[in-house]
Design an enzyme around this catalytic site. Structure first.
Site, mmCIF file in Angstrom:
data_model
loop_
_atom_site.group_PDB
_atom_site.id
_atom_site.type_symbol
_atom_site.label_atom_id
_atom_site.label_comp_id
_atom_site.label_asym_id
_atom_site.label_seq_id
_atom_site.Cartn_x
_atom_site.Cartn_y
_atom_site.Cartn_z
ATOM 1 N N SER A 6 0.862 -1.190 0.000
ATOM 2 C CA SER A 6 0.000 0.000 0.000
ATOM 3 C C SER A 6 0.891 1.230 0.000
ATOM 4 C CB SER A 6 -0.869 0.005 1.261
ATOM 5 O OG SER A 6 -1.499 1.262 1.418
ATOM 6 N N TYR B 179 -1.711 -0.477 10.269
ATOM 7 C CA TYR B 179 -1.894 -0.969 8.892
ATOM 8 C C TYR B 179 -0.696 -0.579 8.023
ATOM 9 C CZ TYR B 179 -3.935 -0.969 4.151
ATOM 10 O OH TYR B 179 -4.176 -1.159 2.818
HETATM 11 P P1 NDP Z 1 -11.810 -5.179 0.687
HETATM 12 O O1 NDP Z 1 -12.101 -4.864 2.106
HETATM 13 O O2 NDP Z 1 -12.717 -4.640 -0.365
HETATM 14 O O3 NDP Z 1 -11.735 -6.771 0.498
HETATM 15 C C1 NDP Z 1 -10.979 -7.528 1.404
HETATM 16 C C2 NDP Z 1 -11.033 -8.990 1.013
HETATM 17 O O4 NDP Z 1 -10.204 -9.702 1.932
HETATM 18 C C3 NDP Z 1 -12.407 -9.600 1.076
HETATM 19 O O5 NDP Z 1 -12.540 -10.519 0.021
HETATM 20 C C4 NDP Z 1 -12.400 -10.344 2.418
HETATM 21 O O6 NDP Z 1 -13.227 -11.491 2.409
HETATM 22 C C5 NDP Z 1 -10.951 -10.780 2.488
HETATM 23 N N1 NDP Z 1 -10.468 -11.050 3.843
HETATM 24 C C6 NDP Z 1 -10.507 -10.244 4.935
HETATM 25 N N2 NDP Z 1 -9.933 -10.845 5.980
HETATM 26 C C7 NDP Z 1 -9.523 -12.067 5.549
HETATM 27 C C8 NDP Z 1 -8.863 -13.155 6.153
HETATM 28 N N3 NDP Z 1 -8.510 -13.136 7.443
HETATM 29 N N4 NDP Z 1 -8.620 -14.260 5.399
HETATM 30 C C9 NDP Z 1 -8.989 -14.325 4.099
HETATM 31 N N5 NDP Z 1 -9.612 -13.308 3.467
HETATM 32 C C10 NDP Z 1 -9.870 -12.199 4.183
HETATM 33 O O7 NDP Z 1 -10.294 -4.731 0.425
HETATM 34 P P2 NDP Z 1 -9.568 -4.116 -0.864
HETATM 35 O O8 NDP Z 1 -9.979 -4.822 -2.084
HETATM 36 O O9 NDP Z 1 -9.686 -2.649 -0.814
HETATM 37 O O10 NDP Z 1 -8.044 -4.442 -0.518
HETATM 38 C C11 NDP Z 1 -7.355 -5.569 -1.028
HETATM 39 C C12 NDP Z 1 -5.894 -5.420 -0.654
HETATM 40 O O11 NDP Z 1 -5.387 -4.193 -1.199
HETATM 41 C C13 NDP Z 1 -5.651 -5.351 0.847
HETATM 42 O O12 NDP Z 1 -4.466 -6.031 1.176
HETATM 43 C C14 NDP Z 1 -5.492 -3.859 1.100
HETATM 44 O O13 NDP Z 1 -4.736 -3.588 2.234
HETATM 45 C C15 NDP Z 1 -4.796 -3.422 -0.178
HETATM 46 N N6 NDP Z 1 -4.931 -2.000 -0.470
HETATM 47 C C16 NDP Z 1 -6.160 -1.427 -0.691
HETATM 48 C C17 NDP Z 1 -6.265 -0.068 -0.929
HETATM 49 C C18 NDP Z 1 -7.567 0.624 -1.170
HETATM 50 O O14 NDP Z 1 -7.594 1.871 -1.212
HETATM 51 N N7 NDP Z 1 -8.666 -0.089 -1.356
HETATM 52 C C19 NDP Z 1 -5.064 0.793 -0.936
HETATM 53 C C20 NDP Z 1 -3.843 0.083 -0.687
HETATM 54 C C21 NDP Z 1 -3.785 -1.259 -0.460
HETATM 55 P P3 NDP Z 1 -14.527 -11.665 3.392
HETATM 56 O O15 NDP Z 1 -15.382 -10.475 3.159
HETATM 57 O O16 NDP Z 1 -15.152 -12.916 2.966
HETATM 58 O O17 NDP Z 1 -13.996 -11.708 4.776
#
Ligand code: NDP
Length: 244
Positions: free
Chosen positions: A139, A153
Site C-alpha cells: 500500500s 496498517y
Molecule cells: P476489501 O475490504 O474490499 O476486500 C478484502 C477482502 O479480503 C475480502 O474478500 C475479504 O473477504 C478478504 N479477507 C478479509 N480478511 C480475511 C482473512 N482473514 N482471510 C482471508 N480473506 C480475508 O479490500 P480491498 O480490495 O480494498 O483491498 C485488497 C488489498 O489491497 C488489501 O491487502 C489492502 O490492504 C490493499 N490495499 C487497498 C487499498 C484501497 O484503497 N482499497 C489501498 C492500498 C492497499 P470476506 O469479506 O469474505 O472476509
C-alpha cells in the site's frame, strides 16, 4: 499461456477485480474468502461464465491450517497445479492515533496482514515451480505512514515491501518471480471498515491525477506482473496511486 492462480481475499474489491481480469485472460482462478460465501460464489460464477475453471475456497489467512488447506483445495478445485498466487487479503481498523490502539486491535492487524501474508507466501514458495509468480498487495501507506489514521496498517504494509525484496531473492534462482503493488486511494469497501466510506473519493481529488483509482486499474497491474509479459520483473514494487 493459460495459468492457474489463487487469489486471497477475492470475494470483493481488488481481489474480485483481479479474479475477473484473470478469467478474461483465460486463467483458471481459485477465489479465497473469509466470511462472505455468497460474494465469493458470485465471483466464481462470473469467472466460470467467461469459460475458465473457478472455485471458491474458504479460509482465514491468519490460520496456518486454513492456508495449507486453501492451497490444497485450490489445486483440487481447479484440477491442476497452481502457477501463481496473489497475496491480497488485508484488513484495516477504525481510524485513530497509535495512543488509542488496543493490543487486541494491533494483534489482529498484524495477524491477518503480516502473518497471513507470510504464511501464504511460504505455501506459495513450497508449491510453485519454475515460471511461477507471486504478487503481494502492499500500500502507499507503507511509504506515507498513515498518521492519525492507521499506523498499524501502514507498518503491516511496510512488511510487504520487505517480504517482496527478500523472497524475490530467495526464489529468483528457482525461476519464480515475486513482485508487489502499492495501491493508493482505491474505491473499495475497505474504507468503510475504517469508518470513512468516502475516503478514496474525498482524498483522491488531491492526488496528481485528481481522482481515486478503481479496483480494475489495480487488477490490470497485478495481472501484468503475474503474466509472462513481466518475465524479467522480480523484486519490483509498483505504485498504482495516481502519483500520490
Ligand atoms: P476489501 O475490504 O474490499 O476486500 C478484502 C477482502 O479480503 C475480502 O474478500 C475479504 O473477504 C478478504 N479477507 C478479509 N480478511 C480475511 C482473512 N482473514 N482471510 C482471508 N480473506 C480475508 O479490500 P480491498 O480490495 O480494498 O483491498 C485488497 C488489498 O489491497 C488489501 O491487502 C489492502 O490492504 C490493499 N490495499 C487497498 C487499498 C484501497 O484503497 N482499497 C489501498 C492500498 C492497499 P470476506 O469479506 O469474505 O472476509
Amino acid at each position: 499461456m493459460s495459468k492457474a492462480i489463487l487469489i486471497t481475499g477475492a470475494s470483493r474489491g481488488i481481489g474480485r477485480a483481479t479474479a475477473l481480469k484473470a478469467a478474461h485472460l483465460g486463467w483458471d482462478v481459485a477465489v479465497n474468502y473469509a466470511r462472505d460465501a455468497d460474494a465469493a460464489g458470485a465471483v466464481v460464477k462470473a469467472a466460470g461464465d467467461l469459460g475458465v475453471r473457478a472455485c471458491a475456497v474458504q479460509g482465514d489467512v491468519s490460520r496456518e491450517a486454513d492456508v495449507i488447506n486453501m492451497f490444497s483445495e485450490s489445486e483440487a478445485g481447479l484440477g491442476r497445479r497452481l502457477d501463481g498466487v496473489v497475496i491480497n487479503a488485508g484488513i484495516l481498523s477504525t481510524r485513530c492515533k497509535l495512543v488509542d490502539m488496543s493490543a487486541e486491535r494491533l494483534a489482529r492487524i498484524f495477524e491477518v496482514n503480516v502473518l497471513g501474508a507470510y504464511l501464504c507466501a511460504r505455501e506459495a514458495a513450497r508449491r510453485l515451480r519454475r515460471g511461477g509468480a507471486i504478487v503481494i498487495l502492499s500500500s502507499m501507506a507503507a511509504k506515507l505512514g498513515a498518521a492519525n489514521e492507521y499506523v498499524d496498517y501502514a507498518g503491516s504494509k511496510g512488511a510487504m515491501d520487505t517480504l517482496t525484496t527478500g523472497l524475490s531473492k530467495e526464489l529468483g534462482p528457482e525461476g519464480i518471480r515475486v513482485n508487489a503493488v502499492r495501491p493508493g486511494l482505491i474505491e473499495t469497501e475497505i474504507h468503510a471498515s475504517g469508518g470513512y466510506p468516502a475516503r478514496a473519493q474525498d482524498l483522491g481529488v488531491h492526488t496528481p491525477l485528481g481522482r481515486a483509482g478503481t479496483a480494475e486499474e489495480v487488477a490490470e497491474t497485478i495481472t501484468w506482473l503475474m503474466s509472462d509479459a513481466a518475465s524479467y520483473v522480480t523484486g519490483g514494487i509498483l505504485d498504482v496511486s495516481g502519483g500520490r
